[in-house]
Design an enzyme around this catalytic site. Structure first.
Site, PDB file in Angstrom:
ATOM      1  N   HIS A   1      40.183  31.867  37.333  1.00  0.00           N
ATOM      2  CA  HIS A   1      40.545  32.846  37.831  1.00  0.00           C
ATOM      3  C   HIS A   1      39.451  33.827  38.501  1.00  0.00           C
ATOM      4  O   HIS A   1      38.425  33.536  38.146  1.00  0.00           O
ATOM      5  CB  HIS A   1      41.429  33.831  36.990  1.00  0.00           C
ATOM      6  CG  HIS A   1      42.476  33.313  36.212  1.00  0.00           C
ATOM      7  ND1 HIS A   1      43.767  33.482  36.513  1.00  0.00           N
ATOM      8  CD2 HIS A   1      42.293  32.624  35.041  1.00  0.00           C
ATOM      9  CE1 HIS A   1      44.495  33.162  35.496  1.00  0.00           C
ATOM     10  NE2 HIS A   1      43.709  32.290  34.573  1.00  0.00           N
ATOM     11  N   TYR A   2      39.786  34.659  39.708  1.00  0.00           N
ATOM     12  CA  TYR A   2      38.803  35.780  39.723  1.00  0.00           C
ATOM     13  C   TYR A   2      39.841  36.808  39.466  1.00  0.00           C
ATOM     14  O   TYR A   2      40.986  37.049  39.429  1.00  0.00           O
ATOM     15  CB  TYR A   2      38.399  35.702  41.228  1.00  0.00           C
ATOM     16  CG  TYR A   2      39.417  35.947  42.461  1.00  0.00           C
ATOM     17  CD1 TYR A   2      40.354  36.873  42.527  1.00  0.00           C
ATOM     18  CD2 TYR A   2      39.374  35.045  43.631  1.00  0.00           C
ATOM     19  CE1 TYR A   2      41.206  36.940  43.484  1.00  0.00           C
ATOM     20  CE2 TYR A   2      40.051  35.054  44.674  1.00  0.00           C
ATOM     21  CZ  TYR A   2      41.335  36.165  44.423  1.00  0.00           C
ATOM     22  OH  TYR A   2      42.029  36.322  45.571  1.00  0.00           O
ATOM     23  N   THR A   3      38.819  37.982  39.239  1.00  0.00           N
ATOM     24  CA  THR A   3      39.465  39.362  38.472  1.00  0.00           C
ATOM     25  C   THR A   3      40.224  39.850  39.898  1.00  0.00           C
ATOM     26  O   THR A   3      41.006  40.663  39.510  1.00  0.00           O
ATOM     27  CB  THR A   3      38.450  40.045  38.014  1.00  0.00           C
ATOM     28  OG1 THR A   3      37.356  40.348  38.792  1.00  0.00           O
ATOM     29  CG2 THR A   3      37.674  39.667  36.664  1.00  0.00           C
ATOM     30  N   GLU A  12      38.282  34.318  33.754  1.00  0.00           N
ATOM     31  CA  GLU A  12      38.018  35.206  34.857  1.00  0.00           C
ATOM     32  C   GLU A  12      36.516  35.293  35.121  1.00  0.00           C
ATOM     33  O   GLU A  12      35.931  35.683  34.397  1.00  0.00           O
ATOM     34  CB  GLU A  12      38.811  36.547  34.296  1.00  0.00           C
ATOM     35  CG  GLU A  12      40.386  36.846  33.952  1.00  0.00           C
ATOM     36  CD  GLU A  12      41.063  36.818  35.353  1.00  0.00           C
ATOM     37  OE1 GLU A  12      40.466  36.834  36.569  1.00  0.00           O
ATOM     38  OE2 GLU A  12      42.304  36.922  35.245  1.00  0.00           O
ATOM     39  N   HIS A  24      44.225  28.971  39.289  1.00  0.00           N
ATOM     40  CA  HIS A  24      45.369  29.737  39.043  1.00  0.00           C
ATOM     41  C   HIS A  24      46.206  29.542  40.239  1.00  0.00           C
ATOM     42  O   HIS A  24      47.381  29.380  40.091  1.00  0.00           O
ATOM     43  CB  HIS A  24      45.051  31.373  39.173  1.00  0.00           C
ATOM     44  CG  HIS A  24      46.242  32.185  38.474  1.00  0.00           C
ATOM     45  ND1 HIS A  24      46.125  33.490  38.730  1.00  0.00           N
ATOM     46  CD2 HIS A  24      47.232  31.669  38.037  1.00  0.00           C
ATOM     47  CE1 HIS A  24      47.170  34.096  37.981  1.00  0.00           C
ATOM     48  NE2 HIS A  24      48.095  32.827  37.505  1.00  0.00           N
ATOM     49  N   ASP A  28      43.665  32.621  43.567  1.00  0.00           N
ATOM     50  CA  ASP A  28      42.326  32.522  42.949  1.00  0.00           C
ATOM     51  C   ASP A  28      42.143  31.294  42.394  1.00  0.00           C
ATOM     52  O   ASP A  28      43.170  30.681  42.084  1.00  0.00           O
ATOM     53  CB  ASP A  28      42.156  33.695  42.010  1.00  0.00           C
ATOM     54  CG  ASP A  28      43.405  33.825  40.629  1.00  0.00           C
ATOM     55  OD1 ASP A  28      44.419  33.648  41.284  1.00  0.00           O
ATOM     56  OD2 ASP A  28      42.943  33.988  39.916  1.00  0.00           O
TER      57      ASP A  28
HETATM   58 ZN   LIG Z   1      44.427  34.598  38.406  1.00  0.00          ZN
END
Ligand SMILES: [Zn+2]
Length: 248
Positions: free
Chosen positions: A29-31, A94, A136, A146
């Site tokens: 993911h990215y935050t 993340e 994600h 993401d």
């Molecule tokens: Zn995510």
């Protein structure tokens, strides 16, 4: 690759895994927040009901929020290869990045190096096949973008983490959209609403629609970013056929 130092930063947001056996998926993911500290605070706030096992800062510092054997709350409503409780099957990581909402930017080298080392370590601990190292957006194509098209999946694959397509010349030849939907589904994507199969979908008189289009877009975002949003073009079809062959 040596195991990177891991900074404990426990979050209360987790529960028991609901399936037997070790995790067999890795979800990246990215935050999508302004900075790392705000993301860390949110993932440790019981009100937010979100978390991940790990968060990696832009400078490569790795925080562990949830123990690997617990079910972290990172995937939300999602689907992969017929399963919908992705949190119970996966480890979630993340990466600090403002994301598409706050100023999407390339992932720094130190962050990617830490991710590659951490992922390689996790792959040595758990039976996670390379075709189950996902973003994600792969498991929630209609909701999520993401880690996005700037994420270096190829670099990660070259570090031994995840799959990268190796198409043959014939892979980019003639195709039908029905075949594309079937290949996306076979690989793991949700191509029809409500988790129903492509066969059931077309048996109801339905055809290529929003779900299949979103799956193709997510596929391109991960493996053929230059073709993103172009529909089924030669490069996407070639990559898809190659990946399905190599994950079989
Ligand atoms: Zn995510």
């Amino acid at each position: 690759m040596s195991i990177p130092p891991i900074i404990p930063h426990p979050s209360p947001n987790h529960g028991p895994r609901r399936v037997d056996g070790p995790p067999d998926m890795l979800v990246i993911h990215y935050t999508g927040m302004r900075d790392g500290p705000s993301a860390l605070a949110r993932m440790c706030d019981p009100e937010s009901q979100v978390s991940a096992h790990y968060m990696i800062e832009e400078d490569g510092r790795i925080f562990q929020l949830v123990p690997d054997d617990r079910r972290a709350w990172h995937a939300g409503t999602s689907f992969w290869a017929g399963e919908m409780d992705i949190n119970s099957r996966s480890i979630g990581i993340e990466l600090v990045n403002p994301g598409h909402e706050w100023g999407y930017q390339p992932f720094p080298e130190a962050q990617m190096r830490a991710l590659a080392a951490l992922s390689a370590h996790l792959l040595s601990l758990y039976p996670i096949p390379s075709h189950r190292v996902l973003g994600h957006s792969d498991i929630a194509p209609l909701r999520k973008q993401d880690p996005g098209e700037l994420f270096d999946w190829l670099g990660l694959a070259m570090a031994g983490v995840g799959l990268w397509p190796d198409p043959r010349p014939a892979d980019g030849m003639a195709w039908e959209m029905d075949e594309i939907a079937r290949l996306l589904e076979k690989f793991g994507y949700q191509v029809a609403p409500d988790g129903i199969s492509w066969d059931a979908h077309i048996a109801h008189g339905k055809t290529w629609d929003e779900s299949a289009e979103a799956a193709l877009f997510a596929f391109q975002r991960h493996w053929v970013p230059a073709s993103m949003g172009r529909g089924a073009d030669r490069d996407s079809v070639a990559a898809l056929r190659a990946l399905v062959r190599d994950s079989g």
